[in-house]
Design a protein around this motif. Structure first.
Motif: not given
Length: 70
Positions: A57-65
């Motif tokens: 799982t890759i974190g989703a939030g500001p800058g996650s892209f």
């Protein structure tokens, strides 16, 4: 794995939800040169093989892209 903030965060849990690894490593900007060695060291310290991890799982939030591209 969460790369969306000022630190890389690696958390690994077993099938029962018990936390096996909960570790952070500071990152400067988009610098990810040490990310793979750090992650490998943390997994090795706990005797966890990369191919034993079934789900990522890759974190989703500001800058996650940006983090997902790394």
């Amino acid at each position: 794995m969460d790369l969306s903030g000022p630190a890389a965060v690696l958390a690994v849990a077993d099938a029962d939800g018990r936390m096996l690894i909960d570790s952070q490593s500071p990152m400067r900007g988009r610098e990810a040169a040490g990310l793979l060695p750090w992650m490998s060291e943390r997994l090795e310290a706990e005797s966890i093989a990369v191919d034993a991890i079934d789900r990522w799982t890759i974190g989703a939030g500001p800058g996650s892209f940006t983090g997902m591209r790394l």
